[in-house]
Design a protein around this motif. Structure first.
Motif, PDB file in Angstrom:
ATOM      1  N   ASP A 121      35.826 -38.927 -14.098  1.00  0.00           N
ATOM      2  CA  ASP A 121      34.936 -39.848 -13.373  1.00  0.00           C
ATOM      3  C   ASP A 121      35.711 -40.995 -12.730  1.00  0.00           C
ATOM      4  N   ALA A 122      37.009 -41.126 -13.062  1.00  0.00           N
ATOM      5  CA  ALA A 122      37.742 -42.344 -12.698  1.00  0.00           C
ATOM      6  C   ALA A 122      37.714 -42.630 -11.192  1.00  0.00           C
ATOM      7  N   SER A 123      37.929 -41.606 -10.361  1.00  0.00           N
ATOM      8  CA  SER A 123      38.003 -41.888  -8.916  1.00  0.00           C
ATOM      9  C   SER A 123      36.646 -42.355  -8.392  1.00  0.00           C
ATOM     10  N   ARG A 124      35.569 -41.792  -8.929  1.00  0.00           N
ATOM     11  CA  ARG A 124      34.221 -42.217  -8.511  1.00  0.00           C
ATOM     12  C   ARG A 124      33.941 -43.655  -8.979  1.00  0.00           C
ATOM     13  N   VAL A 125      34.368 -43.992 -10.210  1.00  0.00           N
ATOM     14  CA  VAL A 125      34.192 -45.357 -10.722  1.00  0.00           C
ATOM     15  C   VAL A 125      34.943 -46.332  -9.815  1.00  0.00           C
ATOM     16  N   GLN A 126      36.172 -45.982  -9.453  1.00  0.00           N
ATOM     17  CA  GLN A 126      36.971 -46.869  -8.592  1.00  0.00           C
ATOM     18  C   GLN A 126      36.300 -47.032  -7.227  1.00  0.00           C
ATOM     19  N   GLU A 127      35.768 -45.924  -6.708  1.00  0.00           N
ATOM     20  CA  GLU A 127      35.101 -45.966  -5.391  1.00  0.00           C
ATOM     21  C   GLU A 127      33.870 -46.891  -5.434  1.00  0.00           C
ATOM     22  N   LEU A 179      25.646 -43.256 -15.263  1.00  0.00           N
ATOM     23  CA  LEU A 179      24.320 -42.912 -14.750  1.00  0.00           C
ATOM     24  C   LEU A 179      24.499 -41.823 -13.710  1.00  0.00           C
ATOM     25  N   VAL A 180      23.919 -40.666 -13.980  1.00  0.00           N
ATOM     26  CA  VAL A 180      24.097 -39.509 -13.103  1.00  0.00           C
ATOM     27  C   VAL A 180      22.733 -39.098 -12.558  1.00  0.00           C
ATOM     28  N   SER A 181      22.644 -39.013 -11.237  1.00  0.00           N
ATOM     29  CA  SER A 181      21.390 -38.589 -10.604  1.00  0.00           C
ATOM     30  C   SER A 181      21.098 -37.144 -10.980  1.00  0.00           C
ATOM     31  N   LYS A 182      19.883 -36.893 -11.466  1.00  0.00           N
ATOM     32  CA  LYS A 182      19.510 -35.517 -11.816  1.00  0.00           C
ATOM     33  C   LYS A 182      19.398 -34.671 -10.546  1.00  0.00           C
ATOM     34  N   GLU A 183      18.962 -35.314  -9.476  1.00  0.00           N
ATOM     35  CA  GLU A 183      18.724 -34.581  -8.235  1.00  0.00           C
ATOM     36  C   GLU A 183      20.036 -34.102  -7.614  1.00  0.00           C
ATOM     37  N   SER A 184      21.047 -35.007  -7.580  1.00  0.00           N
ATOM     38  CA  SER A 184      22.282 -34.671  -6.854  1.00  0.00           C
ATOM     39  C   SER A 184      23.465 -34.383  -7.779  1.00  0.00           C
ATOM     40  N   ASN A 185      23.307 -34.669  -9.085  1.00  0.00           N
ATOM     41  CA  ASN A 185      24.391 -34.534 -10.052  1.00  0.00           C
ATOM     42  C   ASN A 185      25.573 -35.449  -9.727  1.00  0.00           C
ATOM     43  N   VAL A 186      25.280 -36.570  -9.058  1.00  0.00           N
ATOM     44  CA  VAL A 186      26.334 -37.505  -8.656  1.00  0.00           C
ATOM     45  C   VAL A 186      26.266 -38.753  -9.536  1.00  0.00           C
ATOM     46  N   LEU A 187      27.454 -39.282  -9.890  1.00  0.00           N
ATOM     47  CA  LEU A 187      27.530 -40.514 -10.679  1.00  0.00           C
ATOM     48  C   LEU A 187      27.192 -41.698  -9.770  1.00  0.00           C
ATOM     49  N   ILE A 188      26.189 -42.506 -10.191  1.00  0.00           N
ATOM     50  CA  ILE A 188      25.752 -43.600  -9.306  1.00  0.00           C
ATOM     51  C   ILE A 188      26.000 -44.984  -9.898  1.00  0.00           C
ATOM     52  N   GLY A 189      26.374 -45.072 -11.175  1.00  0.00           N
ATOM     53  CA  GLY A 189      26.596 -46.394 -11.752  1.00  0.00           C
ATOM     54  C   GLY A 189      26.831 -46.335 -13.244  1.00  0.00           C
ATOM     55  N   CYS A 190      26.670 -47.484 -13.875  1.00  0.00           N
ATOM     56  CA  CYS A 190      27.001 -47.634 -15.300  1.00  0.00           C
ATOM     57  C   CYS A 190      25.975 -48.546 -15.967  1.00  0.00           C
ATOM     58  N   MET A 191      25.584 -48.179 -17.164  1.00  0.00           N
ATOM     59  CA  MET A 191      24.754 -49.071 -17.998  1.00  0.00           C
ATOM     60  C   MET A 191      25.311 -48.990 -19.398  1.00  0.00           C
ATOM     61  N   SER A 192      25.759 -50.132 -19.930  1.00  0.00           N
ATOM     62  CA  SER A 192      26.387 -50.081 -21.255  1.00  0.00           C
ATOM     63  C   SER A 192      25.672 -51.006 -22.221  1.00  0.00           C
ATOM     64  N   ILE A 193      25.825 -50.670 -23.485  1.00  0.00           N
ATOM     65  CA  ILE A 193      25.333 -51.566 -24.531  1.00  0.00           C
ATOM     66  C   ILE A 193      26.488 -51.813 -25.492  1.00  0.00           C
ATOM     67  N   ASN A 194      26.896 -53.073 -25.593  1.00  0.00           N
ATOM     68  CA  ASN A 194      27.990 -53.455 -26.486  1.00  0.00           C
ATOM     69  C   ASN A 194      27.402 -54.064 -27.750  1.00  0.00           C
ATOM     70  N   ILE A 195      27.972 -53.685 -28.881  1.00  0.00           N
ATOM     71  CA  ILE A 195      27.338 -53.975 -30.167  1.00  0.00           C
ATOM     72  C   ILE A 195      28.085 -55.071 -30.932  1.00  0.00           C
ATOM     73  N   ALA A 196      27.326 -56.051 -31.413  1.00  0.00           N
ATOM     74  CA  ALA A 196      27.852 -57.030 -32.375  1.00  0.00           C
ATOM     75  C   ALA A 196      27.245 -56.636 -33.723  1.00  0.00           C
ATOM     76  N   SER A 197      27.928 -55.758 -34.438  1.00  0.00           N
ATOM     77  CA  SER A 197      27.348 -55.156 -35.658  1.00  0.00           C
ATOM     78  C   SER A 197      26.901 -56.177 -36.699  1.00  0.00           C
TER      79      SER A 197
END
Ligand SMILES: CC(C)(COP(=O)(O)OP(=O)(O)OC[C@H]1O[C@@H](n2cnc3c(N)ncnc32)[C@H](O)[C@@H]1OP(=O)(O)O)[C@@H](O)C(=O)NCCC(=O)NCCS
Length: 182
Positions: free
Chosen positions: A19-25, A69-87
């Motif tokens: 995914d790296a090149s798409r993330v950079q793009e 985040l991958v579009s189901k319709e196009s199978n293309v990576l469109i972004g990122c959503m993360s959850i970071n944990i403070a245990s």
């Protein structure tokens, strides 16, 4: 183990090195970097690979779960959503960005709802929060649309480029979540 989560229009899945090149793009767009707290601009070569390796390490250690985040319709990576944990505090922080072409279609709201569900139901968190620049109303809108409440504003809290930016904080406690669902 980090799951794959399905929403109406998206798959949320762990990042992989290819995914790296798409993330950079996508993240290398100045308009994406401008309002995020930690994406550099220009986006250096190799940074996406390092970031994905760190994501996988964090996920394995249970410290955070960054989802592509991958579009189901196009199978293309469109972004990122993360959850970071403070245990120790059973608390998670949301962070997110979308490629510019995908803004304004409700994708961030859709993904944030899914991660809030994951955070409270699977990770058993007590609180989920997020921060945005006050000058980023789209991000504040995402947080209010998913039911997070405004908690306060920190003045000139970060230096972004050559400007000190105010930050706004939003949160949802487990009690808020349970009230919202009942
Ligand atoms: C913030 C971001 C993730 C939002 O993603 P998105 O998929 O466009 O968000 P959504 O479509 O789910 O919701 C955005 C809401 O903000 C609104 N909005 C967008 N730009 C706005 C603006 N300049 N002023 C006010 N509202 C705005 C949209 O209309 C929408 O609200 P609505 O559904 O009531 O119309 C995206 O803009 C982005 O990636 N920005 C760059 C990176 C970033 O800032 N990340 C967040 C860091 S905290």
């Amino acid at each position: 183990m980090q799951p794959i989560i399905e929403t109406e229009r998206l798959f949320l899945r762990p990042f992989k090195l290819p995914d790296a090149s798409r993330v950079q793009e996508l993240a290398g767009d100045i308009e994406v970097a401008r309002t995020t707290l930690s994406i550099p601009y220009p986006y250096p070569d190799g940074a996406a690979e390092s970031w994905i390796s760190a994501c996988n390490h964090n996920s394995d250690a249970g410290n955070g779960f960054p989802f592509a985040l991958v579009s189901k319709e196009s199978n293309v990576l469109i972004g990122c959503m993360s959850i970071n944990i403070a245990s120790p505090h059973q608390r998670g922080e949301l962070g997110y960005w979308l490629g510019r072409a995908f803004w304004g279609k409700g994708y961030a709201t859709e993904a944030a709802k899914a991660l809030i569900h994951y955070g409270f139901e699977d990770l058993k968190l007590n609180k989920i929060w997020a921060a945005a620049m006050a000058a980023n109303p789209a991000s504040s809108n995402v947080m209010t649309k998913v039911g997070m409440k405004f908690e306060g504003e920190f003045k000139q809290h970060i230096l972004k480029g050559d400007k000190f930016e105010d930050l706004v904080y939003y949160g949802m406690t487990r009690m808020d979540y349970e009230n919202m669902r009942s």
